[in-house]
Design a protein around this motif. Structure first.
Motif, PDB file in Angstrom:
ATOM      1  N   SER C 159       0.827  -1.205   0.000  1.00 50.89           N
ATOM      2  CA  SER C 159       0.000   0.000   0.000  1.00 50.89           C
ATOM      3  C   SER C 159       0.862   1.255   0.000  1.00 50.89           C
ATOM      4  N   CYS C 160       2.020   1.194   0.659  1.00 46.26           N
ATOM      5  CA  CYS C 160       2.853   2.395   0.777  1.00 46.26           C
ATOM      6  C   CYS C 160       4.238   2.226   0.172  1.00 46.26           C
ATOM      7  N   HIS C 161       4.622   0.984  -0.185  1.00 47.51           N
ATOM      8  CA  HIS C 161       5.973   0.752  -0.692  1.00 47.51           C
ATOM      9  C   HIS C 161       5.929   0.149  -2.087  1.00 47.51           C
ATOM     10  N   ASP C 162       7.010   0.343  -2.821  1.00 40.50           N
ATOM     11  CA  ASP C 162       7.231  -0.422  -4.040  1.00 40.50           C
ATOM     12  C   ASP C 162       7.995  -1.671  -3.623  1.00 40.50           C
ATOM     13  N   LEU C 265      -2.978  -6.162  -3.827  1.00 37.75           N
ATOM     14  CA  LEU C 265      -3.476  -5.309  -4.912  1.00 37.75           C
ATOM     15  C   LEU C 265      -4.654  -4.489  -4.433  1.00 37.75           C
ATOM     16  N   ARG C 266      -4.388  -3.275  -4.039  1.00 34.79           N
ATOM     17  CA  ARG C 266      -5.456  -2.392  -3.590  1.00 34.79           C
ATOM     18  C   ARG C 266      -5.060  -0.978  -3.949  1.00 34.79           C
ATOM     19  N   ARG C 267      -5.964  -0.319  -4.612  1.00 38.14           N
ATOM     20  CA  ARG C 267      -5.606   1.004  -5.103  1.00 38.14           C
ATOM     21  C   ARG C 267      -6.247   2.104  -4.272  1.00 38.14           C
ATOM     22  N   GLY C 268      -6.746   1.719  -3.054  1.00 39.09           N
ATOM     23  CA  GLY C 268      -7.339   2.731  -2.191  1.00 39.09           C
ATOM     24  C   GLY C 268      -6.342   3.852  -1.971  1.00 39.09           C
ATOM     25  N   GLU C 269      -6.835   5.070  -1.967  1.00 44.03           N
ATOM     26  CA  GLU C 269      -5.943   6.207  -1.814  1.00 44.03           C
ATOM     27  C   GLU C 269      -5.470   6.307  -0.376  1.00 44.03           C
ATOM     28  N   ILE C 270      -4.208   6.267  -0.163  1.00 51.34           N
ATOM     29  CA  ILE C 270      -3.654   6.453   1.176  1.00 51.34           C
ATOM     30  C   ILE C 270      -3.045   7.849   1.227  1.00 51.34           C
ATOM     31  N   HIS C 271      -3.244   8.497   2.339  1.00 50.71           N
ATOM     32  CA  HIS C 271      -2.756   9.854   2.536  1.00 50.71           C
ATOM     33  C   HIS C 271      -1.268   9.926   2.151  1.00 50.71           C
ATOM     34  N   SER C 272      -0.906  10.963   1.408  1.00 45.85           N
ATOM     35  CA  SER C 272       0.438  10.974   0.830  1.00 45.85           C
ATOM     36  C   SER C 272       1.537  11.049   1.883  1.00 45.85           C
ATOM     37  N   ASP C 273       1.193  11.501   3.121  1.00 50.19           N
ATOM     38  CA  ASP C 273       2.184  11.483   4.200  1.00 50.19           C
ATOM     39  C   ASP C 273       2.707  10.082   4.459  1.00 50.19           C
ATOM     40  N   TYR C 274       1.916   9.100   4.071  1.00 47.54           N
ATOM     41  CA  TYR C 274       2.255   7.733   4.452  1.00 47.54           C
ATOM     42  C   TYR C 274       2.995   6.990   3.348  1.00 47.54           C
ATOM     43  N   LEU C 275       3.081   7.583   2.167  1.00 51.65           N
ATOM     44  CA  LEU C 275       3.694   6.863   1.056  1.00 51.65           C
ATOM     45  C   LEU C 275       5.214   6.953   1.157  1.00 51.65           C
ATOM     46  N   ALA C 276       5.860   5.794   0.984  1.00 52.32           N
ATOM     47  CA  ALA C 276       7.315   5.777   0.966  1.00 52.32           C
ATOM     48  C   ALA C 276       7.781   6.427  -0.335  1.00 52.32           C
ATOM     49  N   PRO C 277       8.987   7.036  -0.342  1.00 53.29           N
ATOM     50  CA  PRO C 277       9.475   7.698  -1.569  1.00 53.29           C
ATOM     51  C   PRO C 277       9.464   6.754  -2.765  1.00 53.29           C
ATOM     52  N   ASP C 278       9.797   5.472  -2.517  1.00 47.66           N
ATOM     53  CA  ASP C 278       9.839   4.556  -3.655  1.00 47.66           C
ATOM     54  C   ASP C 278       8.456   4.329  -4.244  1.00 47.66           C
ATOM     55  N   LYS C 279       7.427   4.439  -3.391  1.00 49.34           N
ATOM     56  CA  LYS C 279       6.057   4.264  -3.900  1.00 49.34           C
ATOM     57  C   LYS C 279       5.718   5.408  -4.848  1.00 49.34           C
ATOM     58  N   ILE C 280       6.187   6.602  -4.467  1.00 45.87           N
ATOM     59  CA  ILE C 280       5.916   7.755  -5.325  1.00 45.87           C
ATOM     60  C   ILE C 280       6.662   7.597  -6.640  1.00 45.87           C
ATOM     61  N   GLU C 281       7.905   7.076  -6.536  1.00 48.04           N
ATOM     62  CA  GLU C 281       8.663   6.809  -7.770  1.00 48.04           C
ATOM     63  C   GLU C 281       7.958   5.779  -8.631  1.00 48.04           C
ATOM     64  N   GLU C 282       7.372   4.757  -7.956  1.00 46.98           N
ATOM     65  CA  GLU C 282       6.672   3.708  -8.697  1.00 46.98           C
ATOM     66  C   GLU C 282       5.497   4.314  -9.463  1.00 46.98           C
ATOM     67  N   LYS C 283       4.775   5.227  -8.783  1.00 52.83           N
ATOM     68  CA  LYS C 283       3.648   5.872  -9.448  1.00 52.83           C
ATOM     69  C   LYS C 283       4.135   6.716 -10.630  1.00 52.83           C
ATOM     70  N   TYR C 284       5.259   7.389 -10.416  1.00 57.03           N
ATOM     71  CA  TYR C 284       5.820   8.212 -11.477  1.00 57.03           C
ATOM     72  C   TYR C 284       6.204   7.331 -12.666  1.00 57.03           C
ATOM     73  N   ALA C 285       6.794   6.162 -12.325  1.00 56.92           N
ATOM     74  CA  ALA C 285       7.245   5.276 -13.399  1.00 56.92           C
ATOM     75  C   ALA C 285       6.071   4.760 -14.213  1.00 56.92           C
ATOM     76  N   ARG C 286       4.913   4.660 -13.548  1.00 57.65           N
ATOM     77  CA  ARG C 286       3.755   4.169 -14.287  1.00 57.65           C
ATOM     78  C   ARG C 286       3.342   5.189 -15.354  1.00 57.65           C
ATOM     79  N   LEU C 287       3.512   6.473 -15.016  1.00 54.01           N
ATOM     80  CA  LEU C 287       3.136   7.513 -15.973  1.00 54.01           C
ATOM     81  C   LEU C 287       4.224   7.745 -17.015  1.00 54.01           C
ATOM     82  N   HIS C 288       5.474   7.510 -16.619  1.00 55.69           N
ATOM     83  CA  HIS C 288       6.599   7.718 -17.530  1.00 55.69           C
ATOM     84  C   HIS C 288       7.363   6.422 -17.648  1.00 55.69           C
TER      85      HIS C 288
END
Lengths: 152, 509, 478
Positions: C159-162, C265-288
């Motif tokens: 939910s919060c990590h890649d 596999l759950r795409r529920g939105e978790i507050h961004s304070d809780y997302l690990a940096p790699d999770k944010i990178e993973e999301k970025y990688a999905r778009l790019h």
């Protein structure tokens, strides 16, 4: 004959009446406990502030979510509540003048003592501790006497 | 007396005077006259008559059902206010707040359980009370109107229950509101079939009135909350007041006036003879002319203390019953509402399952038309059956008792047979898949059973020549139908509303 | 009428009896709630442990350890978790040697996931509001997300990590499950993040599904989603009658890893304070997305049906041959554009879905990468020129005698590729068809008719017959 009947009926009647009253009384006693919450809602009022080393000596940190100020001086850490003891407004802190309350004009010295206004008591000092995981921890629900500095 | 002394004297006597002024009489009554006064001088007691007929205190006559209803309403009001302290009427918070009541609120779990079970007790008692009043002929002149008030209270009781069990916002709640709201919109079945929905869409109007939207959501929850905690309890309390008042003004509880001994001289003193429509002669009592304590000629006893003891006993019984149920059984709470997937089967509480079985044939007929027909039929009973004989006797005598048993058997057999046929062979839509909806609405197991019951009642009328007997036949048949349909819906229907002999046979789904 | 001395006697007895019953229940309820509750015993035991562990200074504090309901309230996650009422020592390292419920959280995980910030249920699931273990575990209660078994708890890390970025050993099953999902070709039938086939359900939020959303009529054992997943991986058809899903060859450990991945596999939105940096990178990688890797794409999306692609494969569930798409004999007769068209459009009406942007979700770059991967088998050959189309009537006779057995009288191919398919007709050139008839297809059931007596005349006739199914436009008009 008539007298005896009356007497017996009274005993039974009174017993019935009082058992009913006591049942209702116990029920009401149970019910009376309901409005007082067993556990307070909202986040814990114990705040972990991270590694104590990150606070420089001589610094003041205002912790908004806990409504207190954290000071680190020569003698160690102390935390002073920012909730005015008069009617609960949040006091402001200035380096030279101590604390002042915007609502009814109470003023406090730098260590929390009242110097003006309607506040009935000093701003309390909060309990500091080192959490088992090594973080500086402030319990906003628990007060300590003025001058109880916390040494790390 | 010097003013200071007077002041101090008054201060000293204040507690005593406070008690006197509060109680008006100031002490427990000892004579008949004082007993009467303690009744009609008290706001809470004066709703009762000063004297009560012994028949009204006969347990086998009333079974205390009206009092159980009152007592459970009181219990429900108190526990309801208590759970309101913690309940949050919002779709996001309601479920969690009910969980909190269950887990952490002091005594909350017990109080919520009592609230739930007292509601069940009230629903059982309201049906039994109605049956008691009907079978003892207590709806007859002058009590016709009070029968209607009672009917309104029956509807209010069910409405309170319905609006109550959807407040936790769990799966049961969500799907019950959904189904309820769509029953409200089911007149569309008819307007669609007639092609007049464009001009006359009563179904959509009713649904929007209930939900405040076209879907079940926050608006619906608030509406049901307001109904449950304010509108319906207030109406119920007012109508209960009217109901009690009419009971008293219409001569107390009904009784068999022909069975009473003729008034006579007692110990050589003339005795006031009251007309049978009155339980007491107020002035006679006040003037102290009732000759012997507890031996009034018409067999009445002073309400204070005898009626009060009876009432206290029933209150104690109701409280004990709801406490026991609340202690042993937790009020149900399903998973949080999930609009994606209904429970299977999504069952209402037991008293609506007969209705749910009917709804499974036709939403409009089962959910709207048949209940309306039954209510109107019940309401007409006292105006169609005006034969004054047999009041105050169970079934009005031996003939009625026989009609009751025969009708019960007829009612049970016909509804069981019809249900068995439907389960075994299906219904019109299984045989003619393209049949018009209007035909299903008009002819389904629900309407067929109503027709059978009406036919039986008419035949009884023809055979006995008594409207009272045909009313007993009809009422008994509907009672049998209600019981069997309720059992069908509760026990014999499983996932996808399929027939099963017992819930243990349900497949996991 | 003879009157009894006191008509109220019975009512007094009744009042007495019922009041006594009420009193008994009231007292019992009070005891049950205020004295007998399990959590009180746990906290009393904990207080004793605390006293024995404390140093002299802390002993006084330990003695006054209050017996009360404790909870962690995390508004950002919508959680109010009362697990700490019994697990009071969960973040106290001194309790490492104690038994549950007093034990410290293993692996010192709470040092980086502070319990005040995260609560408990965000990782462990279960009913955080409850105050006893059965209801907290909530497997047999009305609760959508019961407590995850310890062996599967890794699932919620996702939910919060890649999972790929986590340090080795912190969520091994989750990372393995993620790899297996790609290796076993699950994407051939299941969409995830918009990419994948359409034969099976999309799996985007499968970890959030409640047990009621699964077919459980044949589920033995515990009625939980994880038990469902494990049994389903072992025998899909046994759990969901009529399922097309083949039973993947998995070891029990692999099954568990894939179950962990499913639950994650759950795409529920978790507050961004809780997302690990790699999770944010993973999301970025999905778009790019990084440059596509054709082999990995083939593994993920094609291998479930086409296997290695070197042989025609008989599929029992589809009851037909799945074409050998990496077979040298096939690849060398097709040009790149043809291959790309087949991938993009699929074979409408057969089990082969389209994989273009609007269907399977593959970008143009990914389709090109796949084509390049297929091309590795063989370079395109110079096809002999196609013969002039011959007689449809004679071709029909030949087709019905020689070809219809596999390709079907109507060309819809009960077991072999459908020739009447519009995409086939559009993509295939006359030269390609003629060459295929002539040379057959190595390592597939398609024989070389050139060696079985078909001259150019017969080939021309059959070609004409096959082309009568061509829709207007496309290469078929050549």
């Amino acid at each position: 004959m008539h007298e005896q009947e009356t007497k017996r009926r009274d005993v039974l009647g009174l017993a019935a009446l009082w058992s009913f009253v006591s049942a209702i009384g116990v029920a009401l006693a149970g019910v009376a406990r309901l409005p007082k919450p067993a556990v307070l809602p909202g986040p814990l009022r114990v705040f972990k502030l991270g590694d104590p080393a990150q606070f420089a000596v001589g610094s003041v940190a205002r912790i908004d979510e806990g409504n207190f100020f954290l000071f680190r001086g020569e003698r160690g850490f102390h935390a002073i509540s920012s909730v005015c003891t008069h009617l609960g407004c949040i006091v402001a802190h200035t380096e030279d003048e101590g604390f002042s309350c915007p609502c009814h004009g109470s003023r406090f010295t730098a260590d929390g003592a009242v110097i003006a206004g309607p506040a009935p008591s000093a701003l309390p000092w909060l309990e500091l501790a080192l959490a088992p995981d090594g973080q500086l921890q402030v319990n906003a629900e628990s007060h300590v006497p003025k001058g109880a500095y916390f040494q790390v | 007396m010097p003013p200071t002394k007077e002041f101090l004297e008054n201060l000293k006597k204040t507690p005593e005077r406070l008690r006197e002024s509060a109680l008006r009489v100031g002490k427990l009554p000892e004579t008949d006259r004082e007993r009467s006064q303690s009744t009609f001088h008290n706001l809470f007691l004066h709703v009762q008559s000063v004297r009560t007929h012994r028949n009204s205190l006969r347990f086998a006559y009333t079974f205390g059902l009206g009092l159980i209803l009152t007592a459970s309403f009181v219990v429900l009001t108190i526990t309801g206010i208590l759970v309101m302290v913690y309940y949050k009427p919002s779709t996001d918070l309601a479920y969690q707040s009910v969980k909190d009541i269950h887990f952490v609120v002091p005594a909350g779990r017990f109080i919520r359980n009592i609230h739930r079970w007292a509601a069940h007790v009230m629903v059982v008692a309201v049906f039994l009370h109605m049956a008691r009043v009907f079978y003892t002929g207590s709806y007859k002149k002058p009590r016709e109107f009070n029968w209607l008030v009672g009917l309104a209270l029956l509807v209010l009781t069910l409405a309170l229950s319905f609006t109550g069990y959807l407040l936790p916002w769990d799966q049961l709640a969500f799907w019950a509101v959904t189904i309820g709201a769509n029953i409200a919109s089911s007149p569309r079945e008819v307007t669609e079939a007639l092609g007049i929905t464009r001009w006359f869409d009563i179904g959509a109007f009713q649904k929007q009135l209930l939900l405040g939207a076209n879907h079940v959501g926050q608006e619906a929850l608030i509406r049901f909350y307001v109904l449950h905690v304010a509108v319906l309890p207030l109406l119920t309390a007012i109508l209960m007041g009217v109901h009690f008042w009419r009971v008293r003004k219409d001569g107390g509880l009904s009784r068999d006036v022909t069975a009473e001994p003729p008034p006579a001289l007692i110990r050589g003193r003339e005795v006031q003879v009251f007309p049978p429509t009155k339980t007491y002669g107020l002035m006679a009592v006040v003037r102290g002319r009732t000759p012997v304590v507890g031996r009034a000629p018409e067999g009445s006893v002073p309400s204070w203390p005898h009626l009060l003891w009876a009432e206290l006993a029933v209150f104690a019984f109701t409280i004990a019953l709801t406490l026991a149920l609340g202690y042993w059984f937790d009020a149900p709470l399903k998973e949080m509402a999930n609009p994606a997937i209904p429970e299977n089967p999504a069952k209402a509480p037991w008293y609506f399952l007969g209705l749910q079985e009917l709804v499974s044939y036709s939403a409009f007929m089962g959910g709207v038309a048949i209940p309306m027909i039954v209510l109107i039929g019940l309401g007409l009973i006292p105006y169609l059956d005006r034969d004054p004989r047999g009041v105050g006797k169970w079934f009005g005598g031996p003939e009625g008792r026989r009609i009751f048993w025969v009708s019960l058997v007829v009612g049970l057999i016909s509804v069981v047979a019809l249900l068995a046929f439907t389960v075994q062979f299906g219904w019109l839509r299984n045989w003619f898949p393209s049949i018009a909806q209007l035909a299903i609405i008009a002819l389904n197991p629900g309407t067929v059973i109503v027709a059978i019951y009406v036919a039986w009642s008419l035949w009884t009328l023809h055979r006995t020549g008594s409207i009272r007997m045909s009313a007993i036949a009809l009422f008994t048949c509907f009672l049998a139908g209600f019981i069997v349909l309720t059992a069908m819906g509760s026990v014999f229907r499983g996932p996808n509303w399929q027939f099963y002999w017992w819930p243990s046979q349900w497949p996991v789904h | 009428m003879k009157l009894s001395p006191d008509p109220s006697r019975i009512f007094k007895w009744a009042t007495l009896a019922f009041s006594a019953i009420s009193l008994a229940f009231l007292v019992a309820a009070a005891i049950r709630e205020n004295i007998a509750a399990d959590w009180r015993d746990h906290q009393l035991a904990y207080r004793t442990i605390l006293e024995s562990k404390a140093n002299d200074a802390g002993r006084a504090a330990a003695r006054t350890f209050p017996i009360e309901i404790r909870q962690v309230s995390v508004p950002a996650l919508g959680a109010v978790d009362r697990c700490v009422t019994c697990h009071a020592g969960i973040d106290d390292p001194r309790m490492a040697d104690q038994a549950n419920p007093h034990k410290t959280h293993p692996k010192r995980l709470l040092e980086i996931h502070r319990v005040e910030k995260f609560g408990c249920t965000i990782c462990h699931q279960g009913q955080g509001a409850a105050l006893n273990f059965d209801e907290a575990k909530a497997e047999n209660f009305y609760w959508d997300y019961p407590l995850l078994p310890a062996s599967l708890t890794e699932a919620t890390c996702n939910s919060c990590h890649d999972p790929r970025a986590l340090p080795d050993g912190s969520a091994p099953k989750l990372a393995w499950g993620l790899r297996l999902f790609a290796e076993k070709g699950c994407g051939g039938c299941h969409k995830l993040g918009g990419k994948g086939g359409s034969l099976g359900p999309a799996l985007d939020n499968v970890g959030l599904k409640t047990k009621h959303e699964f077919v459980r009529a044949h589920l033995k054992g515990s009625q939980t989603t994880w038990n469902w997943h494990e049994r389903h991986f072992r025998d899909p058809g046994g759990l969901v009658p009529g399922s097309l899903m083949p039973a993947p060859a998995l070891t029990p450990a692999e099954t568990e890893a894939l179950t962990v991945y499913m639950l994650s596999l759950r795409r529920g939105e978790i507050h961004s304070d809780y997302l690990a940096p790699d999770k944010i990178e993973e999301k970025y990688a999905r778009l790019h997305p990084p440059p596509a890797d054709g082999e990995a794409l083939y593994q993920r999306f094609c291998s479930a049906c086409h296997d290695t692609g070197m042989h025609a494969r008989w599929d029992r569930k589809f009851a037909r041959f799945v074409p050998a798409i990496r077979n040298r004999a096939y690849i060398e007769t097709e040009d790149d554009e043809c291959l790309a068209e087949n991938i993009r459009e699929g074979r409408p009406g057969t089990r082969m879905p389209g994989w273009g942007q609007k269907a399977g979700g593959l970008s143009e770059g990914e389709v090109d990468a796949l084509v390049a991967y297929l091309r590795r088998s063989a370079p395109p050959m110079e096809l002999p020129p196609a013969p002039q189309r011959g007689s449809i009537a004679r071709g029909g006779e030949l087709f019905n005698r020689q070809c219809a057995g596999c390709h079907g009288v109507d060309g819809k191919g009960p077991i072999a590729p459908a020739l009447a398919n519009p995409v086939f007709q559009r993509a295939a050139t006359d030269a390609f068809i003629a060459q295929t008839i002539r040379a057959g297809r190595d390592r597939t059931p398609m024989p070389a008719f050139g060696r079985a007596g078909f001259g150019d005349g017969e080939i021309a006739d059959v070609l004409a017959y096959v082309r009568q199914w061509a829709p207007a436009g496309g290469r078929s008009t050549q």
